[in-house]
Scaffold this active site. Structure first.
Site, PDB file in Angstrom:
ATOM      1  N   HIS A 286      -3.076   7.156   4.459  1.00  0.00           N
ATOM      2  CA  HIS A 286      -3.683   5.762   3.648  1.00  0.00           C
ATOM      3  C   HIS A 286      -5.135   5.473   4.298  1.00  0.00           C
ATOM      4  O   HIS A 286      -5.440   5.544   5.488  1.00  0.00           O
ATOM      5  CB  HIS A 286      -2.754   4.656   4.062  1.00  0.00           C
ATOM      6  CG  HIS A 286      -3.344   3.324   3.381  1.00  0.00           C
ATOM      7  ND1 HIS A 286      -3.550   3.321   1.968  1.00  0.00           N
ATOM      8  CD2 HIS A 286      -3.156   2.003   3.779  1.00  0.00           C
ATOM      9  CE1 HIS A 286      -4.031   1.857   1.861  1.00  0.00           C
ATOM     10  NE2 HIS A 286      -3.609   1.134   2.855  1.00  0.00           N
TER      11      HIS A 286
ATOM     12  N   CYS B 171       0.909  -1.343   0.065  1.00  0.00           N
ATOM     13  CA  CYS B 171      -0.048   0.134  -0.049  1.00  0.00           C
ATOM     14  C   CYS B 171       0.715   1.247   0.044  1.00  0.00           C
ATOM     15  O   CYS B 171       0.455   2.299  -0.449  1.00  0.00           O
ATOM     16  CB  CYS B 171      -0.861  -0.078   1.391  1.00  0.00           C
ATOM     17  SG  CYS B 171      -1.938  -1.409   0.997  1.00  0.00           S
TER      18      CYS B 171
ATOM     19  N   ASN C  52     -10.429   0.193   0.836  1.00  0.00           N
ATOM     20  CA  ASN C  52      -8.846   0.167   0.712  1.00  0.00           C
ATOM     21  C   ASN C  52      -8.538   0.060  -0.657  1.00  0.00           C
ATOM     22  O   ASN C  52      -8.521  -1.131  -1.254  1.00  0.00           O
ATOM     23  CB  ASN C  52      -8.282  -0.679   1.813  1.00  0.00           C
ATOM     24  CG  ASN C  52      -6.892  -0.879   1.720  1.00  0.00           C
ATOM     25  OD1 ASN C  52      -6.232  -0.180   0.834  1.00  0.00           O
ATOM     26  ND2 ASN C  52      -6.312  -1.490   2.796  1.00  0.00           N
TER      27      ASN C  52
HETATM   28  O1  UT7 Z   1      -3.936  -1.437   3.633  1.00  0.00           O
HETATM   29  C1  UT7 Z   1      -2.900  -2.475   4.203  1.00  0.00           C
HETATM   30  C2  UT7 Z   1      -3.287  -2.374   5.835  1.00  0.00           C
HETATM   31  N1  UT7 Z   1      -4.373  -2.975   6.072  1.00  0.00           N
HETATM   32  C3  UT7 Z   1      -4.936  -2.638   7.271  1.00  0.00           C
HETATM   33  O2  UT7 Z   1      -4.593  -1.465   7.691  1.00  0.00           O
HETATM   34  C4  UT7 Z   1      -6.089  -3.159   8.053  1.00  0.00           C
HETATM   35  C5  UT7 Z   1      -5.704  -3.261   9.326  1.00  0.00           C
HETATM   36  N2  UT7 Z   1      -6.718  -3.994  10.245  1.00  0.00           N
HETATM   37  C6  UT7 Z   1      -8.147  -3.471  10.308  1.00  0.00           C
HETATM   38  O3  UT7 Z   1      -8.576  -2.535   9.740  1.00  0.00           O
HETATM   39  C7  UT7 Z   1      -8.923  -4.351  11.118  1.00  0.00           C
HETATM   40  O4  UT7 Z   1      -8.197  -5.263  11.914  1.00  0.00           O
HETATM   41  C8  UT7 Z   1     -10.077  -5.270  10.578  1.00  0.00           C
HETATM   42  C9  UT7 Z   1     -11.142  -4.214   9.984  1.00  0.00           C
HETATM   43  C10 UT7 Z   1      -9.515  -6.083   9.466  1.00  0.00           C
HETATM   44  C11 UT7 Z   1     -10.823  -6.123  11.493  1.00  0.00           C
HETATM   45  O5  UT7 Z   1     -11.285  -5.177  12.488  1.00  0.00           O
HETATM   46  P1  UT7 Z   1     -11.228  -5.806  14.083  1.00  0.00           P
HETATM   47  O6  UT7 Z   1     -11.758  -4.751  15.170  1.00  0.00           O
HETATM   48  O7  UT7 Z   1      -9.538  -5.857  14.159  1.00  0.00           O
HETATM   49  O8  UT7 Z   1     -11.959  -6.925  14.086  1.00  0.00           O
HETATM   50  P2  UT7 Z   1     -11.526  -8.582  14.383  1.00  0.00           P
HETATM   51  O9  UT7 Z   1     -10.453  -9.180  13.464  1.00  0.00           O
HETATM   52  O10 UT7 Z   1     -10.869  -8.416  15.951  1.00  0.00           O
HETATM   53  O11 UT7 Z   1     -12.655  -9.315  14.644  1.00  0.00           O
HETATM   54  C12 UT7 Z   1     -13.838  -8.943  15.427  1.00  0.00           C
HETATM   55  C13 UT7 Z   1     -15.053  -9.900  15.121  1.00  0.00           C
HETATM   56  C14 UT7 Z   1     -14.768 -11.289  15.133  1.00  0.00           C
HETATM   57  O12 UT7 Z   1     -15.765 -12.038  15.725  1.00  0.00           O
HETATM   58  P3  UT7 Z   1     -15.607 -12.648  17.081  1.00  0.00           P
HETATM   59  O13 UT7 Z   1     -14.355 -13.491  17.124  1.00  0.00           O
HETATM   60  O14 UT7 Z   1     -15.440 -11.742  17.833  1.00  0.00           O
HETATM   61  O15 UT7 Z   1     -17.015 -13.566  17.315  1.00  0.00           O
HETATM   62  C15 UT7 Z   1     -14.658 -11.236  13.475  1.00  0.00           C
HETATM   63  O16 UT7 Z   1     -14.887 -12.859  13.077  1.00  0.00           O
HETATM   64  O17 UT7 Z   1     -15.747  -9.498  14.039  1.00  0.00           O
HETATM   65  C16 UT7 Z   1     -15.680 -10.647  13.175  1.00  0.00           C
HETATM   66  N3  UT7 Z   1     -15.807 -10.250  11.585  1.00  0.00           N
HETATM   67  C17 UT7 Z   1     -16.819  -9.801  10.946  1.00  0.00           C
HETATM   68  N4  UT7 Z   1     -18.011  -9.677  11.266  1.00  0.00           N
HETATM   69  C18 UT7 Z   1     -18.800  -9.144  10.453  1.00  0.00           C
HETATM   70  C19 UT7 Z   1     -14.575 -10.089  11.190  1.00  0.00           C
HETATM   71  N5  UT7 Z   1     -15.062  -9.508   9.741  1.00  0.00           N
HETATM   72  C20 UT7 Z   1     -16.366  -9.369   9.724  1.00  0.00           C
HETATM   73  C21 UT7 Z   1     -17.081  -8.887   8.925  1.00  0.00           C
HETATM   74  N6  UT7 Z   1     -18.437  -8.988   9.003  1.00  0.00           N
HETATM   75  N7  UT7 Z   1     -16.818  -8.729   7.540  1.00  0.00           N
END
Ligand code: UT7
Length: 334
Positions: free
Chosen positions: A261, A119, A291
């Site tokens: 970004h 990115c 993104n």
């Molecule tokens: O450009 C390159 C750089 N990339 C980035 O900067 C991305 C960096 N990371 C992020 O933006 C975030 O970590 C994410 C948006 C990818 C994820 O957000 P998060 O707050 O870290 O969520 P998480 O991975 O901790 O997941 C929380 C919950 C999980 O469920 P449980 O285990 O708490 O029951 C996931 O399974 O949210 C669930 N989950 C979703 N639920 C609905 C993960 N993706 C989804 C989804 N819809 N799309």
């Protein structure tokens, strides 16, 4: 051409290219186990663009390049070099930049090649362009950040597929004349390959060539440890901005616009808060496009300049972060 250290470089013009096809969070709800509420609250994304069958990365890259040329009143024949910044070229070979060269009708005197810097790619391309202009080797360089990310997400992985979109942004980098304010002041890139596994496309490269195993495991798609990336992104985007501000004896109060970004509104807010950037100075397009990797900063910059929010003479601080890990920062006077 002789090297001349008094030459300065500037962004002469910007352009964008997006597919027309819009995919909203509600559209995603129909085939992925997700919700508009989760995506909006956790990422700030409301919709993204997706290339249709028959459309390719280089099509939107060429659209962005032509828009930048038109805005500058130049033609493809003026271009000496096209730096393609992409993680999702039409084909691994030839480069996306070569395809853009052919599509915009640039001549054989124009070199064209891609760089892969996740990115952070567009800022890395800008660092190269800045150095080439200052060296006197080239006079007109297109830096094209263009992505077809929706072709590389696993539509069964809700943790990644809701995040990415397709789009392209281009800058025409030229010499700044002696009395001109516009200037590329600083471009810096950093990497830490020890964390290469936390955001990658594990298969379909030379390490693990395309095979049934790769396809069955979805290893050709983007894999990401979101929480780890989140932490590294906040830390490194903040530190490179602080480094640039300090190097130029500036504070965040001297900056007119901050363009981070556009991966996640929560990352943007966290970096902005650490730097002390007022929210009204932070440029955003993540809600509309998701993104788009190398395209987030040039498209956001283009939109804000086009709509008159960023004005000529404004001081603009930029930062990006992605796989590699790689991160970058840039300071320009528009
Ligand atoms: O450009 C390159 C750089 N990339 C980035 O900067 C991305 C960096 N990371 C992020 O933006 C975030 O970590 C994410 C948006 C990818 C994820 O957000 P998060 O707050 O870290 O969520 P998480 O991975 O901790 O997941 C929380 C919950 C999980 O469920 P449980 O285990 O708490 O029951 C996931 O399974 O949210 C669930 N989950 C979703 N639920 C609905 C993960 N993706 C989804 C989804 N819809 N799309």
């Amino acid at each position: 051409m002789k090297s001349n250290t008094t030459i300065r470089a500037k962004i002469s013009a910007l352009g964008s290219g997006f597919p027309d096809n819009i995919v909203t969070n509600k559209d995603l709800e129909k085939f992925v186990d997700t919700s508009d509420q989760w995506i909006s609250e956790r990422t700030g994304i409301r919709e993204r663009r997706r290339l249709l069958d028959g459309e390719n990365n280089s099509d939107i890259g060429a659209k962005a390049a032509l828009a930048a040329l038109e805005s500058a009143g130049k033609t493809a024949a003026d271009i000496d070099l096209i730096i393609g910044c992409t993680n999702t070229p039409d084909r691994w070979m030839p480069s996306m930049a070569a395809m853009v060269q052919a599509k915009i009708g640039a001549t054989e005197k124009c070199a064209a090649y891609d760089i892969v810097t996740a990115c952070a790619g567009w800022l890395a391309g800008m660092q190269i362009a800045n150095a080439f202009i200052r060296s006197g080797q080239y006079e007109n360089i297109l830096v094209v950040g263009s992505e077809a990310l929706t072709r590389f997400v696993n539509w069964k992985d809700r943790g990644t597929c809701v995040l990415f979109g397709d789009g392209a942004g281009a800058a025409l980098v030229t010499r700044a004349s002696a009395n001109e304010k516009s200037e590329i002041i600083d471009m810096r890139v950093r990497s830490d390959g020890r964390y290469g596994d936390i955001l990658d496309m594990p298969g379909a490269g030379s390490r693990m060539p395309t095979s049934q195993t790769v396809i069955d495991g979805g290893l050709q798609y983007i894999h990401m440890n979101g929480q780890e990336i989140f932490k590294h992104a906040v830390r490194n985007m903040t530190s490179i901005c602080e480094e640039i501000l300090e190097a130029h004896r500036l504070t965040i109060n001297d900056i007119d616009w901050f363009i981070p970004h556009q991966a996640n509104i929560r990352i943007i807010d966290a970096v902005g808060k650490k730097l002390g950037a007022p929210t009204e100075k932070v440029a955003l397009n993540v809600h509309k496009y998701g993104n788009t990797s190398t395209a987030t900063i040039p498209t956001c910059f283009d939109e804000y300049a086009e709509t008159g929010k960023i004005k000529r003479g404004d001081l603009v601080l930029m930062t990006s972060f992605g796989g590699g890990l790689t991160w970058a920062g840039g300071l320009v006077r528009w």
